[in-house]
Design a protein around this motif. Sequence first.
Motif, PDB file in Angstrom:
ATOM      1  N   ILE A 758      65.552  41.323  11.675  1.00  0.00           N
ATOM      2  CA  ILE A 758      64.723  41.836  12.773  1.00  0.00           C
ATOM      3  C   ILE A 758      64.073  43.123  12.306  1.00  0.00           C
ATOM      4  O   ILE A 758      64.613  43.836  11.443  1.00  0.00           O
ATOM      5  N   LYS A 759      62.907  43.407  12.871  1.00  0.00           N
ATOM      6  CA  LYS A 759      62.232  44.663  12.523  1.00  0.00           C
ATOM      7  C   LYS A 759      62.890  45.808  13.279  1.00  0.00           C
ATOM      8  O   LYS A 759      62.988  45.776  14.505  1.00  0.00           O
ATOM      9  N   THR A 760      63.317  46.802  12.534  1.00  0.00           N
ATOM     10  CA  THR A 760      63.962  47.970  13.168  1.00  0.00           C
ATOM     11  C   THR A 760      62.919  49.058  13.332  1.00  0.00           C
ATOM     12  O   THR A 760      62.954  50.090  12.661  1.00  0.00           O
ATOM     13  N   THR A 761      61.974  48.807  14.245  1.00  0.00           N
ATOM     14  CA  THR A 761      60.905  49.780  14.505  1.00  0.00           C
ATOM     15  C   THR A 761      61.429  50.895  15.399  1.00  0.00           C
ATOM     16  O   THR A 761      62.574  50.858  15.888  1.00  0.00           O
ATOM     17  N   GLU A 762      60.569  51.850  15.682  1.00  0.00           N
ATOM     18  CA  GLU A 762      60.962  52.952  16.573  1.00  0.00           C
ATOM     19  C   GLU A 762      61.252  52.417  17.973  1.00  0.00           C
ATOM     20  O   GLU A 762      62.120  52.912  18.670  1.00  0.00           O
ATOM     21  N   ARG A 763      60.512  51.375  18.373  1.00  0.00           N
ATOM     22  CA  ARG A 763      60.753  50.780  19.687  1.00  0.00           C
ATOM     23  C   ARG A 763      62.139  50.124  19.762  1.00  0.00           C
ATOM     24  O   ARG A 763      62.868  50.277  20.737  1.00  0.00           O
ATOM     25  N   ASN A 764      62.474  49.396  18.731  1.00  0.00           N
ATOM     26  CA  ASN A 764      63.735  48.661  18.731  1.00  0.00           C
ATOM     27  C   ASN A 764      64.935  49.546  18.474  1.00  0.00           C
ATOM     28  O   ASN A 764      65.989  49.427  19.111  1.00  0.00           O
ATOM     29  N   GLY A 765      64.839  50.424  17.503  1.00  0.00           N
ATOM     30  CA  GLY A 765      65.995  51.178  17.069  1.00  0.00           C
ATOM     31  C   GLY A 765      66.824  50.352  16.092  1.00  0.00           C
ATOM     32  O   GLY A 765      66.494  49.203  15.770  1.00  0.00           O
ATOM     33  N   PRO A 766      67.914  50.903  15.597  1.00  0.00           N
ATOM     34  CA  PRO A 766      68.744  50.185  14.630  1.00  0.00           C
ATOM     35  C   PRO A 766      69.450  48.988  15.280  1.00  0.00           C
ATOM     36  O   PRO A 766      69.619  48.921  16.492  1.00  0.00           O
ATOM     37  N   VAL A 767      69.882  48.043  14.415  1.00  0.00           N
ATOM     38  CA  VAL A 767      70.619  46.865  14.897  1.00  0.00           C
ATOM     39  C   VAL A 767      72.022  47.279  15.339  1.00  0.00           C
ATOM     40  O   VAL A 767      72.689  48.066  14.662  1.00  0.00           O
ATOM     41  N   VAL A 768      72.428  46.756  16.470  1.00  0.00           N
ATOM     42  CA  VAL A 768      73.775  47.001  16.990  1.00  0.00           C
ATOM     43  C   VAL A 768      74.707  45.842  16.642  1.00  0.00           C
ATOM     44  O   VAL A 768      75.857  46.030  16.259  1.00  0.00           O
ATOM     45  N   SER A 769      74.189  44.603  16.765  1.00  0.00           N
ATOM     46  CA  SER A 769      75.040  43.451  16.536  1.00  0.00           C
ATOM     47  C   SER A 769      74.194  42.228  16.250  1.00  0.00           C
ATOM     48  O   SER A 769      73.038  42.148  16.689  1.00  0.00           O
ATOM     49  N   ALA A 770      74.778  41.300  15.489  1.00  0.00           N
ATOM     50  CA  ALA A 770      74.177  39.992  15.267  1.00  0.00           C
ATOM     51  C   ALA A 770      75.286  38.962  15.416  1.00  0.00           C
ATOM     52  O   ALA A 770      76.297  39.043  14.721  1.00  0.00           O
ATOM     53  N   ALA A 771      75.092  38.027  16.340  1.00  0.00           N
ATOM     54  CA  ALA A 771      76.182  37.085  16.640  1.00  0.00           C
ATOM     55  C   ALA A 771      75.630  35.681  16.815  1.00  0.00           C
ATOM     56  O   ALA A 771      74.475  35.493  17.206  1.00  0.00           O
ATOM     57  N   ARG A 772      76.481  34.683  16.510  1.00  0.00           N
ATOM     58  CA  ARG A 772      76.124  33.277  16.696  1.00  0.00           C
ATOM     59  C   ARG A 772      76.343  32.919  18.167  1.00  0.00           C
ATOM     60  O   ARG A 772      77.417  33.167  18.728  1.00  0.00           O
ATOM     61  N   VAL A 773      75.307  32.310  18.809  1.00  0.00           N
ATOM     62  CA  VAL A 773      75.428  31.917  20.209  1.00  0.00           C
ATOM     63  C   VAL A 773      74.885  30.507  20.383  1.00  0.00           C
ATOM     64  O   VAL A 773      74.078  30.018  19.586  1.00  0.00           O
ATOM     65  N   LEU A 774      75.322  29.842  21.463  1.00  0.00           N
ATOM     66  CA  LEU A 774      74.838  28.525  21.856  1.00  0.00           C
ATOM     67  C   LEU A 774      74.075  28.644  23.166  1.00  0.00           C
ATOM     68  O   LEU A 774      74.267  29.590  23.943  1.00  0.00           O
ATOM     69  N   ASP A 775      73.221  27.657  23.441  1.00  0.00           N
ATOM     70  CA  ASP A 775      72.462  27.681  24.689  1.00  0.00           C
ATOM     71  C   ASP A 775      73.386  27.667  25.903  1.00  0.00           C
ATOM     72  O   ASP A 775      73.055  28.218  26.959  1.00  0.00           O
ATOM     73  N   SER A 776      74.545  27.024  25.768  1.00  0.00           N
ATOM     74  CA  SER A 776      75.448  26.888  26.908  1.00  0.00           C
ATOM     75  C   SER A 776      76.252  28.154  27.176  1.00  0.00           C
ATOM     76  O   SER A 776      76.925  28.247  28.194  1.00  0.00           O
ATOM     77  N   GLU A 777      76.182  29.126  26.263  1.00  0.00           N
ATOM     78  CA  GLU A 777      76.991  30.336  26.412  1.00  0.00           C
ATOM     79  C   GLU A 777      76.229  31.418  27.154  1.00  0.00           C
ATOM     80  O   GLU A 777      75.017  31.317  27.376  1.00  0.00           O
ATOM     81  N   GLU A 778      76.979  32.420  27.537  1.00  0.00           N
ATOM     82  CA  GLU A 778      76.390  33.614  28.117  1.00  0.00           C
ATOM     83  C   GLU A 778      76.765  34.798  27.247  1.00  0.00           C
ATOM     84  O   GLU A 778      77.763  34.758  26.514  1.00  0.00           O
ATOM     85  N   VAL A 779      75.945  35.831  27.326  1.00  0.00           N
ATOM     86  CA  VAL A 779      76.210  37.034  26.531  1.00  0.00           C
ATOM     87  C   VAL A 779      76.281  38.234  27.453  1.00  0.00           C
ATOM     88  O   VAL A 779      75.711  38.242  28.545  1.00  0.00           O
ATOM     89  N   MET A 780      77.006  39.252  26.981  1.00  0.00           N
ATOM     90  CA  MET A 780      77.142  40.498  27.714  1.00  0.00           C
ATOM     91  C   MET A 780      76.682  41.642  26.821  1.00  0.00           C
ATOM     92  O   MET A 780      77.034  41.684  25.638  1.00  0.00           O
ATOM     93  N   LEU A 781      75.929  42.562  27.391  1.00  0.00           N
ATOM     94  CA  LEU A 781      75.506  43.769  26.694  1.00  0.00           C
ATOM     95  C   LEU A 781      76.009  44.975  27.481  1.00  0.00           C
ATOM     96  O   LEU A 781      76.025  44.947  28.716  1.00  0.00           O
TER      97      LEU A 781
END
Length: 865
Positions: A758-781
């Motif tokens: 992913i592009k770590t632009t000023e808008r995005n900021g640094p990466v916090v996490s990268a995880a494998r997910v499925l369409d059937s799952e939910e994620v929490m931030l």
Amino acid sequence: MRKSYLDYSMSVIIGRALPDARDGLKPVHRRILYAMHSEGLHHNKRYSKCAGVVGEVLKKYHPHGDSAVYDALVRLAQEWNLRYPLIDGQGNFGSVDGDPAAAYRYTESRLERLADFLLADIDKETVEWGPNFDDSTVEPLVLPTRFPNLLVNGSSGIAVGMATSIPPHNMGEVIDAAIHVIENPKCTLPELMRFVPGPDFPTAGIILGRDGIRKAYETGRGNITVRARASVEVHPKTERESIVVTEIPYQVNKAKLVEHIADLVREKKLEGISDLRDESSREGMRVVIEVKRDAVAQVVLNNLYAHTALQTGFGVTLLAIDGGQPRILNLKQLLERFVAHRRDVVTRRTRFELKQARAREHILLGLQIALDHIDEIIELIKKAENRDAARDGLMTRFGLSELQAKAILEMQLQRLTGLERQKILDELAEVQKLITRLKEILGSEKVLFEVIVGELREVKQLFSDERRTEIQSAQADLELEDLIAEEEMVVTVSHAGYVKRNPVSLYRAQRRGGRGKTGAVAREEDFLESLFVASTHSYLLVFSDKGKVYWLKVHAIPQAGRSARGKPIVNLVQLSPGEKVAAILPVRELPEPPASGDEALDQEAAEASQQAEKQAVAATGEFVFLATQRGLIKKTRLDAFSRPRTAGIIALGIEEGDALISARICGPGAHVLLSTAGGMAIRFDESDVRPMGRGAYGVKGISLEDGDQVVSGEVLAPVAEGEPAPTILTVTANGYGKRTELSEYRVQSRGGKGLITIKTTERNGPVVSAARVLDSEEVMLITNKGMLIRMPAKGISVIGRNTQGVRLITVESREEQVVGVARVAETSPEADQAGVAEPAEGAAPVESAPADEPGAEDTEEGNEE
């Protein structure tokens, strides 16, 4: 006082509280049964008032109170107290709820048919007799029972300095064991336990484990755990669960049990119960315990077992009067005492019957002589002056005894007919045949025991029934986990080391871009740093940034509200000064490490251990994969962490300035994805990393640019055919993120620089996490200000690697940043309601990123180098 007390003690022990090892009866029960037998109150006769029976017993045999006699009579008729009742009662004889019987002037009784076999042959000089309390008559000192009543119906009593508690057993099983003792006098306890596996209570229930039974049968003392039979029923309309109890442990008062459960619910010592009612009727027992909608029925049932008499211990003490002395006997000895008693009874009966048969034969032989010389005898009688002269003449002329002469004189003339003459001769032949048989019994122990076995089999055929009490294999005692519902929990850890848990259901799903819901209130100089989802029954391997691992259970973490701070983790695990939690790995089960050296198992045990290990590996993976900020990686067998100490154990060696950032379960065939804060990622096969011990430092996983560091290490399990394809969710500190197809991350060799994720632009900021997910799952931030959002993974755009992504959560200021990301395995019903978003407290919902925001409609651009 000494003499008086000893006399009283012996009277209670021998003459009141303890049963005889031969017939299994206490004196009061023996006197009641014998008095009813003497009165002719058999099973095929009419009922008689209990008042008359009590009066007869008091008058002739039992110099005690009428209530003691009546209570004993009532117990002999109660089918929930005796496995095979001996008295047939008519009227109110109480209930399993502890209701008392009606007064003896209202109730009636007679002997059950089984009691006839307890008293059979009592008039044939089979038992010893003794004077009653006033020498006005005699009473039997023991009954000539034809079945092992002490084991069949059991007994309980408290004497002076000793007590007995013998559980009831199944008739067929006990008789089979007695026959086995007769046929195999040197048999062992395991052989007998094939016939008698354990007690058989009249109230049925379930016995847990055989160790207590075996100990009781071996030594005469033991403790048996008895559990009620309960099942979980689901109402067809409301789908509410109910616990239905149909059998309770022996000698448990049902009414008091229900009352105790109600008290515990009222005092909030039992939770999850919404209603309680007793639906028992003449058809059977039925206690219904309705479970609340949000409670787990099995957990509620486990709490009932732990805190009420639905599960209780039955202490066994096989104490009985043997040879005039109280003795504790084992199972075989009890059966041997019964067999010896039957041998004595049958021998006495046979001698009595032989004596009676010989006396009859003597008379019949005299009558036969009379029939052979009938004319001469009639002439002699006609010429005799009187009866005595006739008798003397018969004795002198034909050599008859006085009894024979008397029988001839008393013979009616009708006996002289041809038919009657033949009857006399036939009877003589039958009597002589009987005498031969009786002599055979007395002359051969083998034949004697054949008679005993035949009578035992007759009783078994008439009265044996199916076992009521089920015996289950040994179960471990209820652990704390058994009393805690298994459910998914959101566990949050703050930067200052505070930890707490809350149910996943507390957080309802929202669409991406929403404001979120408060997950915890941030304190000054503290913020939430990580979260994960795990079951309350899971093990937690707590890895510190210094490379140590600690052991914890999810249910040991305190549950708090969404706004609560939680509890310092240092109060749960013993972290060293300056040590922080780096990763917490939920593991459902921990395999045992294989034995080595002197602890090597034999072949059979080794095979079982290997099988168990394979099952554990299949369920949880085989290795723990570890990654550090500097890109070092390592994998270690999971069983190496199965026995951590309270103070922790080393998980991996850590260099100065480095820190552990990730711990994952890793199985064969998996790939590893390392992601950096600078937006780079590398994917390689787990087999590129050889297994290492806990103390190793590891090997290089990715080459980092200056100032960059690894932020996440993800294990990608193989995707089976037909399963949905996963995507890689990348989230940045400013709340932006995206999903990318896994196929865009080509497999490389470990140690390279990797690809842009992913592009770590000023808008995005640094990466916090990268995880494998499925369409059937939910994620929490979650952000460092305590805001938390839950969203379906399928609501996040799937775009290329070299892009900026879309807004996932709105941050209010530059100081607020995303610090944690976690997957939720199962979606809630709310997550499936398209178009419904729940606003945070005091905020409006934001369904998606505004169209004019940069990156809202990003497309893949740039190159991968």
